[in-house]
Structures are given as C-alpha cells and as structure tokens.
Design an enzyme around this catalytic site. Structure first.
Site, PDB file in Angstrom:
ATOM      1  N   GLY A  87       0.805  -1.210   0.000  1.00  0.00           N
ATOM      2  CA  GLY A  87       0.000   0.000   0.000  1.00  0.00           C
ATOM      3  C   GLY A  87       0.837   1.257   0.000  1.00  0.00           C
ATOM      4  N   ASP A 120      -2.062   6.861   3.004  1.00  0.00           N
ATOM      5  CA  ASP A 120      -1.550   7.893   2.099  1.00  0.00           C
ATOM      6  C   ASP A 120      -0.367   7.401   1.262  1.00  0.00           C
ATOM      7  OD1 ASP A 120       0.424   7.707   3.980  1.00  0.00           O
ATOM      8  OD2 ASP A 120       0.385   9.823   4.575  1.00  0.00           O
ATOM      9  N   ARG A 178       5.735 -13.184   0.875  1.00  0.00           N
ATOM     10  CA  ARG A 178       5.407 -13.426   2.272  1.00  0.00           C
ATOM     11  C   ARG A 178       4.484 -14.630   2.386  1.00  0.00           C
ATOM     12  NH1 ARG A 178       5.363  -7.688   3.836  1.00  0.00           N
ATOM     13  NH2 ARG A 178       6.388  -6.655   2.091  1.00  0.00           N
ATOM     14  N   ASP A 247       1.548 -11.504   6.954  1.00  0.00           N
ATOM     15  CA  ASP A 247       2.046 -10.662   5.854  1.00  0.00           C
ATOM     16  C   ASP A 247       3.419 -10.091   6.178  1.00  0.00           C
ATOM     17  OD1 ASP A 247       0.222  -9.307   7.760  1.00  0.00           O
ATOM     18  OD2 ASP A 247       0.904  -7.491   6.763  1.00  0.00           O
ATOM     19  N   ASN A 248       3.870 -10.285   7.402  1.00  0.00           N
ATOM     20  CA  ASN A 248       5.206  -9.814   7.777  1.00  0.00           C
ATOM     21  C   ASN A 248       6.151 -10.977   8.007  1.00  0.00           C
ATOM     22  OD1 ASN A 248       4.328  -7.181   7.627  1.00  0.00           O
ATOM     23  ND2 ASN A 248       3.906  -6.983   9.806  1.00  0.00           N
ATOM     24  N   ASP A 257      10.053  -6.184   7.800  1.00  0.00           N
ATOM     25  CA  ASP A 257       9.064  -5.240   8.320  1.00  0.00           C
ATOM     26  C   ASP A 257       9.325  -4.850   9.765  1.00  0.00           C
ATOM     27  OD1 ASP A 257       7.812  -4.670   6.035  1.00  0.00           O
ATOM     28  OD2 ASP A 257       5.927  -5.689   6.463  1.00  0.00           O
TER      29      ASP A 257
HETATM   30  P1  AMP Z   1       2.552  -3.060   7.977  1.00  0.00           P
HETATM   31  O1  AMP Z   1       1.879  -2.893   9.286  1.00  0.00           O
HETATM   32  O2  AMP Z   1       3.582  -1.997   7.696  1.00  0.00           O
HETATM   33  O3  AMP Z   1       3.089  -4.431   7.765  1.00  0.00           O
HETATM   34  O4  AMP Z   1       1.434  -2.797   6.872  1.00  0.00           O
HETATM   35  C1  AMP Z   1       0.239  -3.522   6.803  1.00  0.00           C
HETATM   36  C2  AMP Z   1      -0.518  -3.126   5.565  1.00  0.00           C
HETATM   37  O5  AMP Z   1      -0.887  -1.736   5.618  1.00  0.00           O
HETATM   38  C3  AMP Z   1       0.226  -3.288   4.261  1.00  0.00           C
HETATM   39  O6  AMP Z   1      -0.676  -3.662   3.274  1.00  0.00           O
HETATM   40  C4  AMP Z   1       0.768  -1.902   4.009  1.00  0.00           C
HETATM   41  O7  AMP Z   1       1.056  -1.674   2.649  1.00  0.00           O
HETATM   42  C5  AMP Z   1      -0.391  -1.053   4.482  1.00  0.00           C
HETATM   43  N1  AMP Z   1       0.057   0.289   4.868  1.00  0.00           N
HETATM   44  C6  AMP Z   1       0.789   0.628   5.941  1.00  0.00           C
HETATM   45  N2  AMP Z   1       1.019   1.945   5.975  1.00  0.00           N
HETATM   46  C7  AMP Z   1       0.415   2.482   4.884  1.00  0.00           C
HETATM   47  C8  AMP Z   1       0.292   3.819   4.359  1.00  0.00           C
HETATM   48  N3  AMP Z   1       0.845   4.875   4.957  1.00  0.00           N
HETATM   49  N4  AMP Z   1      -0.383   3.962   3.211  1.00  0.00           N
HETATM   50  C9  AMP Z   1      -0.952   2.920   2.592  1.00  0.00           C
HETATM   51  N5  AMP Z   1      -0.879   1.651   3.042  1.00  0.00           N
HETATM   52  C10 AMP Z   1      -0.201   1.426   4.175  1.00  0.00           C
HETATM   53 MG    MG Z   2       4.045  -5.389   6.488  1.00  0.00          MG
END
Ligand code: AMP
Ligand code: MG
Length: 494
Positions: A87, A120, A178, A247-248, A257
């Site tokens: 994202g 964002d 992942r 996913d991590n 991550d």
């Molecule tokens: P994470 O907690 O970093 O492993 O992210 C979990 C999910 O949230 C993943 O699909 C990321 O791409 C999405 N994500 C985290 N932060 C953002 C952001 N600022 N904008 C868009 N997607 C995000």
């Molecule tokens: Mg992640």
C-alpha cells in the site's frame, strides 16, 4: 546507471499492480549504504548524491525497471484480511549480487497504490530511520534480514499525529514474497497461481529443491527450518518484532518489516513494546508460538499443490509442522550454549541456560550486558570476587539467584578443554556489546526530525556495524537507559 531485471513483474498480471512510484518534491540523500551497493554490484560509482536521491526516491526509474506493487493478504493479529498488498511500497526490480543471488530492490513510502486502502502511501522519516538502523544492526549480528540500501527525505510533509517530514527507504531482500502472498491466492481458490508462486520461490530462494520428488513439500520444510533458525536468533539478541502477522513473515526466512520492533533492555519474557499489541500476542516469549502458527497458515495455503487429495495433503504437512518446535528448540539451545561459553553439548545444558535467564529476570538485569559481562567472568576464571564476576553481579538488582548459579556454571566450564581466554573470546563473538537500544534510536530520530541533524543517526549506524567489538569513546552507547530515558512503547508510524 543501475540496470534492473524484472522477474517478479514477469509473473501473471494478477500477482501485482503495475505502476511507477509517485514523484516527490525535493529528494535529498540522507544515507546510502555503499558496502551493500558494492555487494549488489550496482553501477553507481560515478553517481552524485543528487542522482542517487533521484533514483532512490522513485523520481528516476532505472533502465529495465518494471515497477509493481505486490498483492498479498494476511492474518493480522489473528484475523484474516484477504487483501493487503504493497500500500505504500513498490518493487522496482531485481539485481544479481556478487554471490549470484537475485535480490529485490524495493521502495517503501513511495506513494499510493491500488492496495493503499485508506492510507496515504507515505512513510514518515522516523520509521524509515528506525528500519534502517534495526535492519543493518540485525545484519551485523549475522541474522538473516532485509537490508537498507538508502534513506531519502522527500521534502514533503506527511500527516500523522501532526505534520512530519516524509522519507523513503530502499529495502533489499532475497524476495518480498510473504506467507500472506500465498494466502492471497489460497483465499481466491487460485491453485494455478499458488503453484506459480511456489515455483518462483523455489527458483529464487531454494533452487536445489526443484529436482526433488516433492518440491512443494520440500519448500514448506525449508521455510519451517529457516524460520525456526531465524526466531531462535531473534531470541538470542532480545529482539521483539512486534507485528508477526503472516504478511510480515518472509518465505526467504529473512527478518522483515521493522515497525514497532525493539530490543529488550532488562530481561523479562513477557516484554511487549508495540502500542497496538495490547494483548501481548507478539510478546518476546510468544514469538516461537506466533511463528509456528504462521507456518501452519503457510502450510494451509500450500495444500493444493502438495496433493490433489486434501486429506493426503494435510497428512503430509502435519509432521513437518510438528517438527518446528524441536527445530526451534535445537537452534535456540545451540545458540544459548555458545552464549554462556559451552562448546560441547551435555544433558544439563537446558537447565543451566534457563538458570541464567531466571537469575536475570529475578535480578532485573540487562539482557545484553549480562551476557557480555559473563564473557569477562569466564575470562577471569579464578575464584569469585574478581572483577569479571563483580561487574556481572553489579548488573543485578537482586543477585541471589546469580550467586547460586555461578558455581554450577563454573563447574560445567571446568569440564571443557578450552582455555579461559579462548572461551571468553568465543563468547564475545556471539554476545553483542552494542544493540539498537530504544532510547538511542529515539534520540537519533528526534535529532533528525526536530533539527534535521543526521549526524547522530550516522554515528549510531557506525557503532552498530561492529556490535561485538569494544569501541573506545563509544562506551555510553552500550548502556541501558536511565530511568528518565526509558522507552516503554513503540509505534508502527504508518
Ligand atoms: P505493515 O503494518 O507496515 O506491515 O502494513 C500492513 C498493511 O498496511 C500493508 O498492506 C501496508 O502496505 C499497508 N500500509 C501501511 N502503511 C500504509 C500507508 N501509509 N499507506 C498505505 N498503506 C499502508
Ligand atoms: Mg508489512
């Protein structure tokens, strides 16, 4: 100019979304990892900082690149989300490193994608610096991990609790596939895609398995073995990942991550730092269980390519899944034995290791410094009361259990042939003196965010690149936090 291959982007179109990173206003190079760039054989010797900032902000796309945002799903804190995906990240492409291994070059914080949901697509400077520091420290410990190639500030603000400076991290991994990538296709009943993804992972990460009779079962076993080893290594340095969602968890068995992750100061197996882990699902001591749970989800996602008869497939994956615990315990004990100075195995070792951990817990002793001081106590192998032992003892608020443990440890060491100095040296090579302490990480982030001063960040990186060596003038970096410096919570910062 850097040339990139596009292997993942050659997979079927429903594996990802094709798009370029969003341009940023004023990219500025904060840090560039030249040692890693050399390892990756990147052709950047004649690049200026401006050119590097343009490439590693996503403003300038390298030749041959075919950027994509990868699709994936995942269990987040136990609940399944059928679509997550990159994202706020883009896979630029792959390079072949000096050892012949393909490595992903991936931008994190590079703008919105079709997987952004409400986000964002951006990253704030603080979490980018945190991931840079922690991933490079993990590498210096010898722990498999994604790497950090570059940190670039964007010259744009991101809105979090307030306005914060934005940044982009360039992350390098053997692969960003992942457990959740497999789950994405399993949730859609797409058996063909699961097979293609498994073939991709075998080709990239475990090529020797391709020729076997049951390559997909072998893939599962390889990931189980790799994760058992990885989590044991985390435990041995007091690392708490904080968000072990599926996913991590990388199929490459690299640490990945680094969000609200942190290293433990005083030893307590129940330690949790992450602000979002209110129930302690990913507490320090729960990490092996969380990994085993994730691997069971991986096995489920692989079932369709392991056998066409579901019952048979389940039977085939059960034994390898059950082996995780034994593999993990073996790896854990191997490492812990080395940490307390033992060379040869003996039946009493688990109890001996446990005894030291319990003494640390009862004594509120610092995990890292206690093991490090134990090296000196091993060197100073004469009777108690010498400096090595006194320095160790000083780390314990309540040393009663330590005092009771030391004679048993000495007796066990005496049964081994190593000389005291050789043993102490071996212990120093597995017990780091420097770890990325939370209060230090927060301090360098504050200087960067509030004063645009990146010198403390660079200095901390330099110290952590040689974590096992004493570094005159940097002694204070080894210290646990003073009470007023203690950081009790960490945040994803997303
Ligand atoms: P994470 O907690 O970093 O492993 O992210 C979990 C999910 O949230 C993943 O699909 C990321 O791409 C999405 N994500 C985290 N932060 C953002 C952001 N600022 N904008 C868009 N997607 C995000
Ligand atoms: Mg992640």
């Amino acid at each position: 100019m850097i040339a990139l291959a596009s292997q993942y982007a050659a997979l079927p179109e429903h594996f990802f979304a094709r798009l370029a990173p969003t341009q940023v206003a004023r990219p500025r190079l904060i840090q560039f990892n030249r040692v890693l760039a050399e390892e990756l054989a990147l052709d950047i010797q004649d690049h200026s900082d401006e050119q590097l900032a343009a490439i590693f902000s996503g403003n300038l796309i390298p030749a041959g690149a075919n950027p994509v945002a990868m699709a994936y799903a995942g269990h987040q804190f136990g609940g399944f989300v059928p679509q997550l995906g990159d994202g706020r990240a883009i896979l630029l492409g792959e390079v072949r490193d000096n050892a012949g291994q393909w490595r992903d070059v991936h931008l994190k914080g590079s703008g919105r994608t079709p997987y952004s949901r409400g986000g964002d697509g951006r990253a704030a400077l603080g979490p980018v610096l945190r991931e840079y520091i922690v991933s490079e420290a993990m590498h210096a410990f010898g722990i498999p991990t994604t790497r950090s190639l570059a940190a670039v500030s964007t010259g744009e603000a991101v809105i979090r609790e307030g306005r914060l400076p934005g940044a982009i991290l360039t992350r390098v991994a053997k692969s960003h596939v992942r457990v959740g990538t497999f789950q994405y296709f399993a949730a859609r009943g797409d058996a063909a895609a699961i097979r293609q993804l498994a073939d991709f992972c075998i080709g990239r990460l475990y090529p020797s398995l391709a020729a076997g009779e049951q390559p997909y079962l072998a893939l599962l076993k390889a990931v189980i073995a790799g994760q058992a080893q990885l989590i044991a290594r985390w435990m041995q340095v007091g690392f708490i990942h904080g968000v072990m969602n599926t996913d991590n968890m990388a199929v490459s068995a690299e640490s990945i991550d680094f969000g609200p992750c942190a290293f433990m100061d005083s030893y307590d197996p129940a330690t949790v730092f992450s602000s979002i882990d209110s129930r302690g699902r990913y507490a320090y001591a729960n990490q092996p269980h969380a990994a085993a749970w994730n691997l069971a989800r991986f096995a489920e996602a692989l079932l369709s390519c392991i056998d066409t008869v579901p019952e048979r497939a389940i039977e085939l994956v059960t034994a390898p899944l059950e082996q995780f615990e034994a593999l993990y315990s073996y790896n854990w004990l191997e490492g812990m034995r080395r940490k307390i100075g033992l060379q040869y195995p003996s039946a009493e070792d688990p109890a001996l290791v446990q005894g030291f951990l319990e003494a640390m817990q009862a004594g509120s002793a610092d995990f890292t410094l206690s093991f490090r001081a134990l090296c000196e106590a091993a060197q100073d192998d004469a009777a108690e009361g010498r400096t090595g032992y006194a320095n160790l003892r000083a780390l314990f608020v309540e040393p009663a259990l330590l005092d009771a443990w030391i004679p048993a440890w000495r007796a066990r060491l005496a049964a081994e042939p190593l000389s005291a100095p050789t043993r102490a040296q071996a212990m120093r090579s597995v017990n780091p003196l420097f770890i990325p302490r939370n209060h230090q990480v927060e301090r360098v982030i504050r200087a960067a965010v509030e004063q645009e001063d990146f010198a403390p960040f660079a200095r901390l990186l330099q110290i952590l690149a040689r974590p096992f060596e004493e570094q005159p003038g940097s002694e204070a970096f080894a210290n646990p936090p003073q009470p007023q410096e203690r950081v009790t919570q960490t945040f994803c910062g997303t």
